[in-house]
Design a protein around this motif. Structure first.
Motif, PDB file in Angstrom:
ATOM      1  N   GLY A   3     -14.621  10.015  -1.410  1.00 46.60           N
ATOM      2  CA  GLY A   3     -13.508  10.410  -2.269  1.00 46.60           C
ATOM      3  C   GLY A   3     -12.939   9.291  -3.112  1.00 46.60           C
ATOM      4  N   VAL A   4     -13.664   8.160  -3.231  1.00 51.20           N
ATOM      5  CA  VAL A   4     -13.219   7.031  -4.031  1.00 51.20           C
ATOM      6  C   VAL A   4     -14.062   6.989  -5.303  1.00 51.20           C
ATOM      7  N   PHE A   5     -13.416   7.120  -6.460  1.00 50.63           N
ATOM      8  CA  PHE A   5     -14.147   7.214  -7.726  1.00 50.63           C
ATOM      9  C   PHE A   5     -13.754   6.091  -8.694  1.00 50.63           C
ATOM     10  N   LEU A   6     -13.240   4.996  -8.160  1.00 48.66           N
ATOM     11  CA  LEU A   6     -12.847   3.871  -8.995  1.00 48.66           C
ATOM     12  C   LEU A   6     -14.051   2.984  -9.293  1.00 48.66           C
ATOM     13  N   ASP A   7     -14.039   2.343 -10.455  1.00 46.06           N
ATOM     14  CA  ASP A   7     -15.111   1.406 -10.760  1.00 46.06           C
ATOM     15  C   ASP A   7     -14.856   0.089 -10.029  1.00 46.06           C
ATOM     16  N   HIS A   8     -15.774  -0.855 -10.200  1.00 44.00           N
ATOM     17  CA  HIS A   8     -15.754  -2.100  -9.437  1.00 44.00           C
ATOM     18  C   HIS A   8     -14.421  -2.834  -9.539  1.00 44.00           C
ATOM     19  N   ASP A   9     -13.992  -3.161 -10.732  1.00 38.98           N
ATOM     20  CA  ASP A   9     -12.774  -3.956 -10.889  1.00 38.98           C
ATOM     21  C   ASP A   9     -11.531  -3.187 -10.477  1.00 38.98           C
ATOM     22  N   ALA A  10     -11.531  -1.878 -10.705  1.00 41.83           N
ATOM     23  CA  ALA A  10     -10.380  -1.060 -10.302  1.00 41.83           C
ATOM     24  C   ALA A  10     -10.235  -1.042  -8.780  1.00 41.83           C
ATOM     25  N   ARG A  11     -11.358  -1.074  -8.072  1.00 43.61           N
ATOM     26  CA  ARG A  11     -11.274  -1.124  -6.608  1.00 43.61           C
ATOM     27  C   ARG A  11     -10.600  -2.409  -6.141  1.00 43.61           C
ATOM     28  N   TYR A  12     -10.849  -3.506  -6.849  1.00 43.68           N
ATOM     29  CA  TYR A  12     -10.189  -4.752  -6.471  1.00 43.68           C
ATOM     30  C   TYR A  12      -8.717  -4.752  -6.870  1.00 43.68           C
ATOM     31  N   GLU A  13      -8.356  -4.033  -7.936  1.00 46.64           N
ATOM     32  CA  GLU A  13      -6.932  -3.830  -8.243  1.00 46.64           C
ATOM     33  C   GLU A  13      -6.260  -3.084  -7.095  1.00 46.64           C
ATOM     34  N   LEU A  14      -6.942  -2.037  -6.606  1.00 44.88           N
ATOM     35  CA  LEU A  14      -6.428  -1.279  -5.472  1.00 44.88           C
ATOM     36  C   LEU A  14      -6.302  -2.170  -4.243  1.00 44.88           C
ATOM     37  N   THR A  15      -7.304  -3.001  -3.991  1.00 43.50           N
ATOM     38  CA  THR A  15      -7.275  -3.896  -2.837  1.00 43.50           C
ATOM     39  C   THR A  15      -6.098  -4.860  -2.920  1.00 43.50           C
ATOM     40  N   ASP A  16      -5.830  -5.377  -4.105  1.00 47.07           N
ATOM     41  CA  ASP A  16      -4.690  -6.273  -4.305  1.00 47.07           C
ATOM     42  C   ASP A  16      -3.384  -5.570  -3.955  1.00 47.07           C
ATOM     43  N   GLU A  17      -3.199  -4.342  -4.423  1.00 42.16           N
ATOM     44  CA  GLU A  17      -1.981  -3.600  -4.124  1.00 42.16           C
ATOM     45  C   GLU A  17      -1.898  -3.276  -2.630  1.00 42.16           C
ATOM     46  N   PHE A  18      -3.019  -2.878  -2.058  1.00 46.79           N
ATOM     47  CA  PHE A  18      -3.083  -2.545  -0.630  1.00 46.79           C
ATOM     48  C   PHE A  18      -2.632  -3.740   0.218  1.00 46.79           C
ATOM     49  N   LEU A  19      -3.170  -4.914  -0.074  1.00 42.65           N
ATOM     50  CA  LEU A  19      -2.838  -6.095   0.727  1.00 42.65           C
ATOM     51  C   LEU A  19      -1.404  -6.551   0.491  1.00 42.65           C
ATOM     52  N   HIS A  20      -0.902  -6.352  -0.711  1.00 40.49           N
ATOM     53  CA  HIS A  20       0.500  -6.675  -0.977  1.00 40.49           C
ATOM     54  C   HIS A  20       1.394  -5.865  -0.045  1.00 40.49           C
ATOM     55  N   ILE A  21       1.148  -4.576   0.076  1.00 37.81           N
ATOM     56  CA  ILE A  21       1.967  -3.709   0.931  1.00 37.81           C
ATOM     57  C   ILE A  21       1.719  -4.024   2.399  1.00 37.81           C
ATOM     58  N   TRP A  22       0.455  -4.137   2.785  1.00 36.87           N
ATOM     59  CA  TRP A  22       0.070  -4.367   4.188  1.00 36.87           C
ATOM     60  C   TRP A  22       0.703  -5.645   4.725  1.00 36.87           C
ATOM     61  N   ARG A  23       0.616  -6.724   3.966  1.00 35.37           N
ATOM     62  CA  ARG A  23       1.145  -7.998   4.432  1.00 35.37           C
ATOM     63  C   ARG A  23       2.660  -7.961   4.563  1.00 35.37           C
ATOM     64  N   LYS A  24       3.364  -7.433   3.564  1.00 41.20           N
ATOM     65  CA  LYS A  24       4.818  -7.397   3.616  1.00 41.20           C
ATOM     66  C   LYS A  24       5.317  -6.495   4.736  1.00 41.20           C
ATOM     67  N   THR A  25       4.600  -5.391   4.967  1.00 43.35           N
ATOM     68  CA  THR A  25       4.994  -4.486   6.038  1.00 43.35           C
ATOM     69  C   THR A  25       4.917  -5.178   7.398  1.00 43.35           C
ATOM     70  N   LEU A  26       3.848  -5.945   7.615  1.00 44.77           N
ATOM     71  CA  LEU A  26       3.701  -6.637   8.893  1.00 44.77           C
ATOM     72  C   LEU A  26       4.573  -7.883   8.989  1.00 44.77           C
ATOM     73  N   LEU A  27       5.207  -8.265   7.889  1.00 51.94           N
ATOM     74  CA  LEU A  27       6.216  -9.325   7.933  1.00 51.94           C
ATOM     75  C   LEU A  27       7.600  -8.753   8.217  1.00 51.94           C
ATOM     76  N   HIS A  28       7.637  -7.467   8.566  1.00 58.78           N
ATOM     77  CA  HIS A  28       8.871  -6.764   8.943  1.00 58.78           C
ATOM     78  C   HIS A  28       9.831  -6.601   7.781  1.00 58.78           C
ATOM     79  N   GLU A  29       9.261  -6.513   6.595  1.00 59.63           N
ATOM     80  CA  GLU A  29      10.071  -6.209   5.431  1.00 59.63           C
ATOM     81  C   GLU A  29      10.035  -4.708   5.163  1.00 59.63           C
ATOM     82  N   GLU A  30      11.123  -4.202   4.616  1.00 56.36           N
ATOM     83  CA  GLU A  30      11.092  -2.822   4.116  1.00 56.36           C
ATOM     84  C   GLU A  30      10.550  -2.869   2.693  1.00 56.36           C
ATOM     85  N   VAL A  31       9.460  -2.160   2.474  1.00 57.26           N
ATOM     86  CA  VAL A  31       8.703  -2.334   1.236  1.00 57.26           C
ATOM     87  C   VAL A  31       8.822  -1.094   0.349  1.00 57.26           C
TER      88      VAL A  31
END
Length: 398
Positions: free
Chosen positions: A118-146
């Motif tokens: 179900g993922v239809f993003l091209d190569h670079d768009a997937r890395y844009e998604l990964t950047d956003e994903f890690l931004h949220i994931w890291r801040k969440t585990l730092l006990h921030e409300e995101v």
């Protein structure tokens, strides 16, 4: 340096490209490999991911109680789950395992497989998604409300109630050879991984990623993913390498090449360039053999030789900055023993240790209030005080 091994959840055997000498990779077999790695002194194990594999999270979770110090390098695939769910999974696994979770960020390289997910993003768009994903994931585990609104992901008031044992969160591992991938590594991850390319190529990659990370005010560690074929003599090792692919015929190589051609992974393209789908000149660098990559996706090279030779090649990679070596061999159970027995005495191996905070409570003290907040701490009262209060209450009701 630290040594990792591999749990072959997509199959194992004595030879590549054939059912001859193959064996079922069921849970008892995976358990044998994990326990062997734990007892032999490997720091951790990598679990592969993709539709050809048993699920990495379920498998690793099942192996926790069968091991003591072994860490599990488990894949997170941005685009297949939300970052907040992934954060909860990570914190639960880390607490239950006693701080033994490592995260392998996999952005994916096969557009056909990704479309099936179900993922239809091209190569670079997937890395844009990964950047956003890690931004949220890291801040969440730092006990921030995101609260975050990106091009691909949005969350409002995201939070994670349960802390991980490892701080600030389980280390992030990541392999990406493209410019987009390396930029994500520079901004987010702790350990940058490369497949087993010749030392000069690895050197250039490390220097470039290190420079990118420096521009972000960050420093990274580095690791490499390799197979290993080590025997008591060089002749025995090269015989074993040739035997491993003795049943790989031209039609099997052509079928694999057709699949690899559809990948948009820069790392897979670089692997394929090492052997050009040909059996000729498979030793692409001293003792670095590309025969496995003829039919195997991902890591396709092996260090081949006697213990002293292979140890020397490993030390050459270490001098470039590689600290973590993620190794494997066919079949994986026997080769885990052979590699440890022949190589480990020749290398400065970091011995795995139980995490110092492994006794961190695995759950909150008391039930979560309204599914949203931990219970507050109350002043500790003596039994005498509680008894006195109970008597007073009883008199009032009399």
């Amino acid at each position: 340096m630290e040594m990792f091994w591999f749990i072959p959840t997509h199959g194992d055997g004595k030879y590549l490209g054939t059912t001859k000498g193959a064996r079922a990779v069921d849970f008892p077999y995976m358990k044998q490999i994990a326990q062997a790695a734990d007892q032999l002194g490997y720091s951790g194990v990598l679990l592969p991911t993709g539709k050809s594999c048993e699920d990495a999270w379920v498998t690793a979770s099942a192996l926790i109680s069968s091991t003591n110090k072994l860490k599990f390098l488990v894949a997170l695939r941005p685009g297949l789950m939300s970052p907040t769910l992934a954060a909860r999974m990570a914190s639960t696994f880390d607490r239950i395992s006693g701080g033994r979770l490592l995260i392998n960020i996999v952005t994916g390289g096969d557009p056909v497989e990704l479309a099936g997910e179900g993922v239809f993003l091209d190569h670079d768009a997937r890395y844009e998604l990964t950047d956003e994903f890690l931004h949220i994931w890291r801040k969440t585990l730092l006990h921030e409300e995101v609260t975050f609104e990106g091009k691909h992901l949005q969350v409002h008031g995201a939070s994670n109630l349960y802390p991980t044992i490892q701080t600030p969160y389980p280390p992030l591992y990541f392999g990406g050879s493209s410019s987009a991938g390396q930029q994500v590594a520079a901004e987010h991850v702790d350990v940058y991984l490369t497949w087993g390319e010749p030392p000069q190529q690895v050197k250039e990659k490390i220097e470039h990623v290190r420079q990118l990370a420096g521009q972000q005010g960050r420093t990274l560690r580095f690791g490499i993913r390799l197979h290993v074929i080590v025997r008591e003599t060089n002749e025995e090792a090269w015989d074993a390498a040739n035997q491993l692919i003795q049943y790989v015929d031209d039609s099997t190589i052509a079928a694999a090449r057709k699949v690899f051609a559809r990948y948009d992974s820069e790392g897979q393209r670089r692997m394929a360039q090492l052997h050009h789908s040909s059996r000729e000149s498979l030793e692409i660098s001293p003792n670095l053999w590309a025969g496995i990559g003829l039919v195997r996706g991902g890591a396709g090279t092996a260090l081949v030789g006697d213990p002293e030779t292979v140890a020397t090649r490993i030390k050459e990679y270490a001098e470039l900055g590689i600290e973590t070596f993620i190794l494997s061999g066919y079949p994986h159970l026997e080769e885990a023993y052979r590699t440890a027995e022949l190589l480990f005495p020749l290398l400065p191996i970091r011995q795995p240790q139980q995490h110092e905070n492994a006794q961190h409570p695995s759950s909150p003290l008391g039930e979560i209030i309204a599914n949203d907040r931990p219970p507050s701490h109350a002043a500790i009262r003596s039994t005498k005080e509680v008894t006195s209060d109970a008597k007073n209450t009883a008199r009032q009701h009399a």
